[in-house]
Design an enzyme around this catalytic site. Structure first.
Site, PDB file in Angstrom:
ATOM      1  N   ARG A   2       0.854  -1.185   0.000  1.00  0.00           N
ATOM      2  CA  ARG A   2       0.000   0.000   0.000  1.00  0.00           C
ATOM      3  C   ARG A   2       0.891   1.236   0.000  1.00  0.00           C
ATOM      4  O   ARG A   2       1.920   1.266   0.699  1.00  0.00           O
ATOM      5  CB  ARG A   2      -0.903   0.066   1.241  1.00  0.00           C
ATOM      6  CG  ARG A   2      -1.759  -1.145   1.479  1.00  0.00           C
ATOM      7  CD  ARG A   2      -2.736  -1.426   0.368  1.00  0.00           C
ATOM      8  NE  ARG A   2      -3.680  -0.354   0.115  1.00  0.00           N
ATOM      9  CZ  ARG A   2      -4.507  -0.318  -0.934  1.00  0.00           C
ATOM     10  NH1 ARG A   2      -4.465  -1.289  -1.834  1.00  0.00           N
ATOM     11  NH2 ARG A   2      -5.342   0.676  -1.095  1.00  0.00           N
ATOM     12  N   LEU A  31       1.736   4.754   1.259  1.00  0.00           N
ATOM     13  CA  LEU A  31       1.416   5.466   2.495  1.00  0.00           C
ATOM     14  C   LEU A  31       1.234   6.960   2.234  1.00  0.00           C
ATOM     15  O   LEU A  31       1.885   7.531   1.356  1.00  0.00           O
ATOM     16  CB  LEU A  31       2.547   5.246   3.506  1.00  0.00           C
ATOM     17  CG  LEU A  31       2.684   3.782   3.970  1.00  0.00           C
ATOM     18  CD1 LEU A  31       4.054   3.543   4.596  1.00  0.00           C
ATOM     19  CD2 LEU A  31       1.574   3.408   4.935  1.00  0.00           C
ATOM     20  N   HIS A  66      13.447  -2.146  -1.569  1.00  0.00           N
ATOM     21  CA  HIS A  66      12.925  -2.058  -2.940  1.00  0.00           C
ATOM     22  C   HIS A  66      13.825  -2.901  -3.846  1.00  0.00           C
ATOM     23  O   HIS A  66      15.060  -2.818  -3.736  1.00  0.00           O
ATOM     24  CB  HIS A  66      12.929  -0.590  -3.387  1.00  0.00           C
ATOM     25  CG  HIS A  66      12.414  -0.412  -4.783  1.00  0.00           C
ATOM     26  ND1 HIS A  66      11.070  -0.446  -5.085  1.00  0.00           N
ATOM     27  CD2 HIS A  66      13.060  -0.254  -5.961  1.00  0.00           C
ATOM     28  CE1 HIS A  66      10.911  -0.299  -6.394  1.00  0.00           C
ATOM     29  NE2 HIS A  66      12.106  -0.172  -6.947  1.00  0.00           N
ATOM     30  N   GLU A 124      18.340  -9.525  -1.116  1.00  0.00           N
ATOM     31  CA  GLU A 124      17.504  -8.776  -0.167  1.00  0.00           C
ATOM     32  C   GLU A 124      17.626  -9.348   1.235  1.00  0.00           C
ATOM     33  O   GLU A 124      17.644  -8.605   2.229  1.00  0.00           O
ATOM     34  CB  GLU A 124      16.030  -8.834  -0.591  1.00  0.00           C
ATOM     35  CG  GLU A 124      15.719  -8.043  -1.841  1.00  0.00           C
ATOM     36  CD  GLU A 124      14.235  -8.061  -2.180  1.00  0.00           C
ATOM     37  OE1 GLU A 124      13.398  -8.239  -1.293  1.00  0.00           O
ATOM     38  OE2 GLU A 124      13.921  -7.888  -3.367  1.00  0.00           O
TER      39      GLU A 124
HETATM   40  C1  GRF Z   1      10.470  -7.855  -2.055  1.00  0.00           C
HETATM   41  O1  GRF Z   1      10.931  -8.112  -3.347  1.00  0.00           O
HETATM   42  C2  GRF Z   1      10.698  -6.422  -1.686  1.00  0.00           C
HETATM   43  O2  GRF Z   1      11.827  -5.870  -2.306  1.00  0.00           O
HETATM   44  C3  GRF Z   1       9.468  -5.738  -2.207  1.00  0.00           C
HETATM   45  O3  GRF Z   1       8.431  -6.672  -1.967  1.00  0.00           O
HETATM   46  C4  GRF Z   1       8.961  -7.985  -1.964  1.00  0.00           C
HETATM   47  C5  GRF Z   1       8.526  -8.642  -0.703  1.00  0.00           C
HETATM   48  O4  GRF Z   1       8.818 -10.012  -0.653  1.00  0.00           O
HETATM   49  N1  GRF Z   1       9.255  -4.486  -1.544  1.00  0.00           N
HETATM   50  P1  GRF Z   1       8.610 -10.811   0.695  1.00  0.00           P
HETATM   51  O5  GRF Z   1       7.164 -10.662   1.096  1.00  0.00           O
HETATM   52  O6  GRF Z   1       9.542 -10.258   1.707  1.00  0.00           O
HETATM   53  O7  GRF Z   1       8.921 -12.239   0.340  1.00  0.00           O
END
Ligand code: GRF
Length: 229
Positions: free
Chosen positions: A97, A99, A115, A180
């Site tokens: 969402r 914000l 991101h 990530e």
């Molecule tokens: C990730 O790719 C993050 O970069 C983006 O949303 C995705 C979330 O994945 N903002 P998860 O729910 O953490 O598996």
């Protein structure tokens, strides 16, 4: 950021599978880690992220955006829940969402996001398709403080992955996602251990940082003269 006496109280906002949430849960479970996740809030019921939180013994809340007439009232409910749990830092982890500016300003410098691109390139959705279309040799992810503009704000950590020949969105997404799961815990660690500060809306890392070597993609050629010379 306010001075922290005990462990930093973290709230995580999610909408989906929660693999980044899991990486943060695992980090906070390390003995003596100076942050704890005190609440996970989802705007959707029945998502895997909530199961992960419950398994980790973390309080879960569902605040369904559809139950609110507009964005300000939804964001108000989020804010109230975060305050009820005395949250000091909010981590967006796949929270789908947008914000309101009012919420972002209320939580200024206490609200971070991950991101799946090397910001400021490829804001918004379909980042991997954007990267493939642009033909970049590297992509990655960015953890940043949130500002009112979408996918904007001081950068805390970036992780770089190569784009390889034959990559499609699925392959590139998997490589970025693995990055990530290292980048988000590192960002939370830097904040929880008070190793960064914001100067002129840029993040300064207080520790001396080891030199990071340049990466080439495609890799450098062997050092012999090219044919015909
Ligand atoms: C990730 O790719 C993050 O970069 C983006 O949303 C995705 C979330 O994945 N903002 P998860 O729910 O953490 O598996």
């Amino acid at each position: 950021m306010p001075p922290v006496t005990g462990r930093l109280r973290v709230g995580v906002l999610v909408s989906g599978s929660g693999t980044n949430l899991q990486a943060l849960i695992d980090l906070c479970a390390m003995p003596g880690f100076p942050a704890e996740i005190v609440v996970v809030i989802s705007n959707k019921p029945d998502v895997l992220a909530l199961e992960r939180a419950a398994r980790g013994g973390i309080a879960c809340r569902v605040i369904a955006h559809r139950a609110y007439p507009d964005r300000p009232s939804f964001d108000g409910a989020l804010d109230q829940a975060l305050r009820e749990h005395e949250v000091e830092l909010v981590c967006l982890a796949g929270f789908m969402r947008v914000l309101t500016t009012a919420f972002v300003e209320l939580w200024r410098d206490r609200l971070i996001n991950i991101h799946p691109s090397l910001l400021p390139a490829f804001r918004g959705l379909h980042t991997h398709a954007q990267a493939l279309t642009a033909g970049v040799r590297f992509s990655g992810c960015t953890v940043h403080f949130v500002r009112p503009e979408l996918d904007d704000g001081p950068i805390i950590v970036q992780a770089v992955v190569p784009v390889l020949p034959g990559d499609d969105e699925v392959g590139l997404a998997a490589r970025v996602q693995a990055a990530e799961h290292r980048a988000y815990p590192l960002a939370l660690r830097l904040i929880a251990e008070r190793r960064i500060r914001l100067i002129d809306d840029r993040v300064e890392v207080l520790d001396p940082v080891a030199e990071v070597p340049a990466l080439l993609n495609p890799p450098d050629l062997p050092t012999h003269p090219p044919p015909g010379r």
